[in-house]
Design an enzyme around this catalytic site. Structure first.
Site, PDB file in Angstrom:
ATOM      1  CB  THR A 189      -0.892  -0.007   1.259  1.00 21.93           C
ATOM      2  OG1 THR A 189      -1.748  -1.142   1.187  1.00 21.93           O
ATOM      3  CG2 THR A 189      -1.745   1.251   1.369  1.00 21.93           C
TER       4      THR A 189
ATOM      5  CE  LYS B  17       5.083  -2.108   5.206  1.00 22.06           C
ATOM      6  NZ  LYS B  17       4.637  -1.031   4.294  1.00 22.06           N
TER       7      LYS B  17
ATOM      8  CD  GLU C  56       1.350  -1.674   4.597  1.00 24.13           C
ATOM      9  OE1 GLU C  56       1.234  -0.961   3.598  1.00 24.13           O
ATOM     10  OE2 GLU C  56       1.893  -1.273   5.642  1.00 24.13           O
TER      11      GLU C  56
HETATM   12  O1  LIG Z   1       3.416   1.379   5.205  1.00 20.89           O
HETATM   13  C1  LIG Z   1       2.793   1.913   4.331  1.00 20.89           C
HETATM   14  C2  LIG Z   1       1.321   2.054   4.363  1.00 20.89           C
HETATM   15  O2  LIG Z   1       0.804   1.615   5.583  1.00 20.89           O
HETATM   16  C3  LIG Z   1       3.474   2.438   3.131  1.00 20.89           C
HETATM   17  O3  LIG Z   1       4.096   1.386   2.482  1.00 20.89           O
HETATM   18  C4  LIG Z   1       4.471   3.459   3.564  1.00 20.89           C
HETATM   19  O4  LIG Z   1       3.788   4.471   4.269  1.00 20.89           O
HETATM   20  C5  LIG Z   1       5.205   4.078   2.373  1.00 20.89           C
HETATM   21  O5  LIG Z   1       4.314   4.794   1.591  1.00 20.89           O
HETATM   22  P1  LIG Z   1       4.775   5.682   0.369  1.00 20.89           P
HETATM   23  O6  LIG Z   1       5.298   4.743  -0.660  1.00 20.89           O
HETATM   24  O7  LIG Z   1       3.519   6.408  -0.059  1.00 20.89           O
HETATM   25  O8  LIG Z   1       5.824   6.645   0.857  1.00 20.89           O
END
Ligand SMILES: O=C(CO)[C@H](O)[C@H](O)COP(=O)(O)O
Length: 224
Positions: free
Chosen positions: A25, A94, A103
């Site tokens: 995500t 994360k 996740e």
């Molecule tokens: O852990 C996550 C979501 O829960 C995402 O993988 C993390 O926040 C990185 O996001 P982005 O690629 O938009 O920087």
């Protein structure tokens, strides 16, 4: 092409026919899902996707990736996901996108874990990025007070001035720690705290990191 797009496309090259793929995500995972969708359509890539959030599920469905839930598959071969911070010893934070619970569940039942990040996410030690903690709404103000007393500088995650609600109906408290001296000790402490559903410390989980750099993606493999 931006760095997130370049690592998303690179990561999709690890996806082979017949695999069950955990679909992460976030804004980086978005490009990976998009590229897998292209391969499904144009190259007849035959895979099953296991989404880690309602957002990734919607994207996968819209572009025609066949999907199943984590409970409908025996196991997952590979998950490709973003991260908010990765330390020099390849531990991660994360949950910036509030999908940490799903996740972590999908990653737990997966053979190989790939994280895709741009180089700004690579740090010496974890903690500059606020650590997301997913909590049950009942008693969340008590937890907030507990975290304040411990000096963890908590803040409730908000969206449009309302408390953010995760895909499983929980809240997120972000801990502004600046630096986490001992991630394993903190993970254990949070695991043992009543009302905490999950936290964003992803420890000893990743096998390969693909880092987006100006001169192309760098692949760091065989981490564990
Ligand atoms: O852990 C996550 C979501 O829960 C995402 O993988 C993390 O926040 C990185 O996001 P982005 O690629 O938009 O920087």
């Amino acid at each position: 092409m931006n760095l997130k797009e370049s690592v998303g496309i690179k990561a999709a090259s690890y996806v082979k026919n017949g695999m069950t793929i955990g679909l992460g995500t976030g804004s980086t995972a978005y490009y990976m899902i998009k590229e897998i969708g292209r391969k499904v359509k144009e190259e007849k890539l035959d895979i099953i996707g296991v989404p880690t959030s309602a957002t990734s599920k919607k994207q996968a469905e819209e572009i025609g990736i066949p999907i199943k839930s984590i409970d409908e598959v025996e196991k997952v071969d590979l998950i490709i996901d973003g991260a908010d911070e990765i330390s020099a010893d390849f531990q991660g934070i994360k949950g910036g996108g509030a999908a940490l619970l799903f996740e972590k569940i999908v990653a737990t039942y997966t053979d190989q874990v790939i994280w895709i990040v741009d180089e700004s996410k690579m740090v010496d030690k974890l903690g500059e990025f606020p650590l997301p903690v997913e909590v049950v709404p009942y008693g969340q103000e008590q937890l907030f007070r507990l975290f304040t007393k411990k000096g963890y500088h908590p803040s409730f995650r908000k969206e449009e001035n309302k408390l953010k609600v995760t895909d499983s109906g929980h809240s997120i408290i972000d801990l502004h720690l600046k630096q986490i001296a001992d991630p394993k000790r903190l993970a254990k402490e949070l695991d043992e705290t009543v009302g905490v559903v999950e936290h964003g410390l992803f420890l000893d989980m990743v096998n390969t990191v693909i880092v987006g750099k100006q001169n192309g993606p760098e692949i760091i493999s065989s981490i564990r």
